[in-house]
Design an enzyme around this catalytic site. Structure first.
Site, short mmCIF file in Angstrom:
data_model
loop_
_atom_site.label_atom_id
_atom_site.label_comp_id
_atom_site.label_asym_id
_atom_site.label_seq_id
_atom_site.Cartn_x
_atom_site.Cartn_y
_atom_site.Cartn_z
N GLN A 144 0.81 -1.23 0.00
CA GLN A 144 0.00 0.00 0.00
C GLN A 144 0.84 1.27 0.00
OE1 GLN A 144 -3.10 -0.47 3.02
NE2 GLN A 144 -4.38 -1.39 1.42
N LYS A 193 3.50 6.12 9.06
CA LYS A 193 2.94 5.44 10.24
C LYS A 193 3.79 5.65 11.48
CE LYS A 193 1.01 1.05 11.74
NZ LYS A 193 0.68 -0.34 11.38
N MET A 223 -26.24 15.29 -20.59
CA MET A 223 -25.42 16.33 -21.21
C MET A 223 -24.61 15.78 -22.39
SD MET A 223 -24.94 19.47 -21.24
CE MET A 223 -25.04 20.56 -19.82
C1 LIG Z 1 -16.42 11.75 -13.47
C2 LIG Z 1 -16.96 12.24 -14.76
N1 LIG Z 1 -17.02 11.42 -15.83
C3 LIG Z 1 -17.52 11.87 -17.01
C4 LIG Z 1 -17.96 13.15 -17.14
C5 LIG Z 1 -18.50 13.64 -18.47
N2 LIG Z 1 -19.90 14.02 -18.34
C6 LIG Z 1 -20.30 15.29 -18.18
S1 LIG Z 1 -21.93 15.45 -18.03
C7 LIG Z 1 -22.18 13.82 -18.24
C8 LIG Z 1 -23.55 13.22 -18.24
C9 LIG Z 1 -24.18 13.28 -16.91
O1 LIG Z 1 -25.35 12.51 -16.97
P1 LIG Z 1 -26.35 12.49 -15.76
O2 LIG Z 1 -25.61 12.28 -14.48
O3 LIG Z 1 -27.44 11.53 -16.04
O4 LIG Z 1 -26.90 13.98 -15.70
P2 LIG Z 1 -27.74 14.79 -16.82
O5 LIG Z 1 -26.80 15.41 -17.76
O6 LIG Z 1 -28.65 13.79 -17.47
O7 LIG Z 1 -28.47 15.80 -16.01
C10 LIG Z 1 -20.96 13.15 -18.42
C11 LIG Z 1 -20.81 11.71 -18.64
C12 LIG Z 1 -17.85 13.98 -16.00
N3 LIG Z 1 -18.22 15.26 -16.03
N4 LIG Z 1 -17.38 13.50 -14.83
#
Ligand SMILES: Cc1ncc(C[n+]2csc(CCOP(=O)(O)OP(=O)(O)O)c2C)c(N)n1
Lengths: 185, 586
Positions: B125, B174, B492
């Site tokens: 670790q 530690k 999004m």
């Molecule tokens: C940790 C992470 N992985 C990927 C992304 C890319 N990303 C931005 S918005 C999104 C979609 C989010 O979808 P959801 O949580 O269903 O929310 P919505 O847009 O539908 O409101 C993604 C995959 C991100 N911002 N953060």
């Protein structure tokens, strides 16, 4: 364009890594970097040459000054300063060339630091362009191997070193209490 | 060794273990709450905690410890503290630290490290936490000797909370936790290279006041810096004094109350028409604690082409980093605004009338834009529109509730359509845009503010990144209202695929969402799913009236897009306002 920076930094764990890290993360191209302790052994002096667009020149200095371990970052590019570099090179020299090589070295005020049947090891200091010329010249005599030190520079217009003074422990606490009062209003 | 269960300071010279010294330093810093997760090398620290008064919240993943610490900090302005073991524990913190870095949130992270002798041997670790977190923090430390511990801990808090705030990590082997030492309290902090520029240049401030009075179309562009420096009262004073139109960035929502007559809304990619047109046409940007983020400026060359810029920031490297500032002022927003307001008043008698006609005309233009294209609350009779959901949450909150969000479409709608009448109500991951942020940050906010109504609004994607924290919520009976805006998509990303990739929907469908009632029930609290507009109001009220946690899964129109939108790299005055719309039913 090439920018010459002079840094005074604390000799703390990770300090060098922080400087190099910022330059890399901000996408600044490092041409050369030298570092060594100053007479105060808790501090190091660093000379860095970076290749950046002129409009981000001020940014580079600000980003470096932001590092907690950096006491002072100065841009020497347009300041009155002296800059020197050293080159150590080994040149293979045929018997017929040896006198000529020594002559050239003398012109460049270079010093022979080792001599053998194969050739010479030569040390030369100067500004980087002069060293380029010297290296080119030596190459014309035969196979060479080159190690350059990177630029070291010293300013001729020293800026006053501004340091943060100690802060009593209570000061930050008081400020927080004040913020809490504002919040609870 | 002495016991440390007391609120009284421990006397100098007392023999303590490293763990006890750490706890005493945390006590001196006013820390009453740590979010963390134990492990092998932090065993001695957790053992010392066993009979110490400090409260520790056991999260279910270290990333969430960092987010919860952020939630705590964002809701209070105090330093949030998180803790993780070496290797995997510390690595799990990294995303949360970078997130705090991007949004300038003061967090102190304590990580355990393998025993000093084993460092560098690829021990069990072991990870190079110090190296890996260097660019993830404002500063980091590795403790080499137990005697350094008090100095380093207090320096860490000082660095995290002063200047431009940010995360600071302290890596502790530690054996340092275990070593004993005669405790020497630190009475001052000395960081010679850490220079703070807080006051602001008096001459520059005077020139700024002049420029503000002389401008015809001024625009205040205020951001997170106002909130960090508690400068909201001063901002309000300035805005009212010269009747200045004001936009708040995503990080700055609530800096000027959302119900203030001078507040226009958020600018940028999903900002309002009026905010973006205002930014485009202004002749003077009064930039306060902002960083000209690309999500605000759109294509830089077309951003505010007619404007001069006054830029106030505590971090000199922000000034002229993106947009050249005609008038830079390096300083703390609160202190600078106090001085600026004084000079503004001094100059008022001779200057108020100077541009009053042009100013009135400017306001007319802005009000015209606001009326022409307001941020829309869409409604439908057969589906819950995301905007409808936000409108209903807005109605209940009435500008007063804490709202944390995740990242995606719901975040933008919550920013656009819910009002924030105070700073520190709106908590979201702005700079890094980290999915999974919503739920754990709500834990931190609710722990910090037990009496406040806390909503977390998540997408069905991001929500599933932090479901494990349901256990933490249940454990502490935190009355958080967990709202999932469930569109069945990574909304999004789906929006971008629809608009810019020919609607080729690649890997954005989220099937198999768990049953809400069963999921919440499994953790011992209530939950339900709704999908009819007429259920929405009552369901939200039921959630809010529930004394404990409540999970409301709201099925919304799957393919709704967020507008207005400035496509990436576009000019802010050329935003896309609405898609071709079916007739909206009110
Ligand atoms: C940790 C992470 N992985 C990927 C992304 C890319 N990303 C931005 S918005 C999104 C979609 C989010 O979808 P959801 O949580 O269903 O929310 P919505 O847009 O539908 O409101 C993604 C995959 C991100 N911002 N953060």
């Amino acid at each position: 364009m090439l920018q010459t920076l002079s840094l005074l930094l604390e000799n703390k764990p990770g300090a060098l890594m922080r400087v190099v890290g910022v330059l890399a993360a901000r996408n600044y191209n490092v041409e050369s970097l030298t570092v060594a302790r100053t007479i105060d052994e808790t501090l190091s002096r660093m000379t860095i040459v970076v290749d950046v667009e002129s409009k981000v020149r001020a940014q580079v200095v600000k980003q470096l000054n932001k590092l907690v371990n950096v006491l002072q970052a100065q841009d020497l590019t347009e300041e009155r300063s002296v800059a020197r570099e050293m080159v150590l090179l080994r040149v293979r020299a045929e018997m017929a060339n040896r006198t000529a090589i020594l002559k050239e070295a003398e012109i460049f005020q270079a010093r022979v630091v080792d001599s053998s049947v194969e050739g010479f090891a030569i040390e030369c200091t100067g500004d980087p362009e002069k060293l380029d010329e010297f290296v080119d010249l030596m190459r014309s005599y035969g196979e060479i191997e080159v190690t350059r030190s990177g630029l070291v520079a010293v300013t001729l217009e020293p800026k006053k070193l501004r340091l943060a003074s100690p802060v009593p422990m209570g000061a930050a606490e008081e400020e927080e209490e004040q913020q809490e009062r504002v919040l609870s209003k | 060794m002495a016991s440390t269960t007391t609120t009284q300071p421990i006397a100098a010279g007392t023999l303590l273990s490293g763990s006890q010294i750490l706890l005493e330093c945390l006590r001196r810093e006013g820390v009453d709450l740590i979010f963390g997760y134990p492990g092998g090398v932090t065993l001695p620290f957790y053992d010392a905690m066993y009979d110490h008064e400090i409260q520790h919240v056991l999260v279910r993943h270290e990333q969430n410890a960092a987010f919860a610490a952020q939630g705590y900090s964002r809701a209070t302005g105090k330093v949030g503290v998180c803790c993780a073991t070496s290797g995997p524990g510390a690595m799990n913190l990294v995303t949360g630290l970078v997130d705090a870095m991007m949004d300038s949130i003061p967090v102190v992270a304590i990580t355990g490290q393998v025993t000093s002798k084993l460092i560098g041997t690829d021990a069990f670790q072991e990870a190079d936490t110090f190296g890996i977190t260097r660019p993830a923090t404002k500063h980091n430390f590795m403790v080499k000797h137990v005697s350094e511990l008090p100095r380093i801990i207090h320096e860490a808090f000082y660095l995290a909370s002063t200047g431009r705030p940010g995360p600071v990590l302290v890596d502790i082997p530690k054996d340092i936790f275990q070593a004993s030492s005669h405790y020497q309290p630190v009475d001052s902090i000395h960081l010679p290279g850490y220079k703070l520029y807080t006051e602001g240049h008096t001459g520059q401030i005077r020139r700024a006041a002049q420029m503000i009075w002389e401008s015809e179309r001024p625009m205040v562009y205020a951001g997170g810096g106002i909130i960090h420096s508690h400068a909201h009262d001063e901002l309000k004073e300035l805005v009212e004094l010269a009747d200045l139109p004001t936009v708040n960035t995503l990080m700055g929502l609530g800096a000027l109350p959302g119900n203030h007559r001078n507040f226009i809304s958020m600018p940028g990619m999903h900002g309002s028409y009026a905010a973006n047109m205002g930014m485009y046409n202004t002749d003077l940007i009064i930039a306060l604690g902002v960083r000209f983020d690309d999500r605000v400026t759109g294509r830089l060359a077309a951003f505010a082409p007619h404007a001069k810029v006054i830029h106030v920031d505590i971090d000199p490297s922000e000034i002229s980093k993106i947009r050249n500032a005609e008038l830079p002022i390096v300083g703390d927003a609160k202190k600078v605004l106090q001085k600026l307001n004084r000079v503004m008043r001094e100059l008022e008698p001779e200057m108020r009338a100077l541009k009053s006609n042009q100013r009135a005309e400017w306001w007319n233009t802005i009000r015209g834009w606001m009326e022409e294209h307001p941020l829309k609350h869409e409604f439908s009779i057969d589906q819950i529109k995301p905007q409808h959901l936000m409108a209903e949450i807005n109605r209940i909150s009435n500008g007063e509730a804490i709202v944390t969000t995740d990242v995606g479409q719901h975040q933008m709608w919550a920013a656009q359509l819910i009002r924030y009448d105070h700073p520190r109500l709106w908590i979201n991951s702005g700079g890094l845009g980290t999915m999974g942020f919503g739920l754990p940050s709500a834990i931190g906010a609710q722990m910090a503010c037990p009496d406040k109504l806390v909503f977390t609004i998540c997408g069905d994607g991001g929500f599933q990144m932090s479901i494990p924290e349901f256990a933490t919520i249940a454990n502490h009976k935190l009355p958080i209202k967990i709202i999932v805006m469930n569109n069945g998509y990574l909304g999004m990303v789906r929006q971008w695929q629809e608009l810019f990739y020919n609607n080729r929907l690649s890997q954005v469908t989220l099937d198999s969402f768990p049953d809400a009632t069963m999921l919440a029930g499994a953790y011992g609290f209530k939950g339900r799913t709704i999908d009819k507009p007429e259920e929405l109001r009552a369901a939200l009220e039921e959630a809010v009236n529930e004394p404990g946690p409540y999970f409301l899964n709201v099925r919304v129109t799957p393919t709704e897009n967020v507008y207005p939108m400035v496509p990436a790299g576009g000019a802010i005055n050329e935003m896309v306002l609405t898609p071709p719309q079916p007739v909206a039913v009110a």
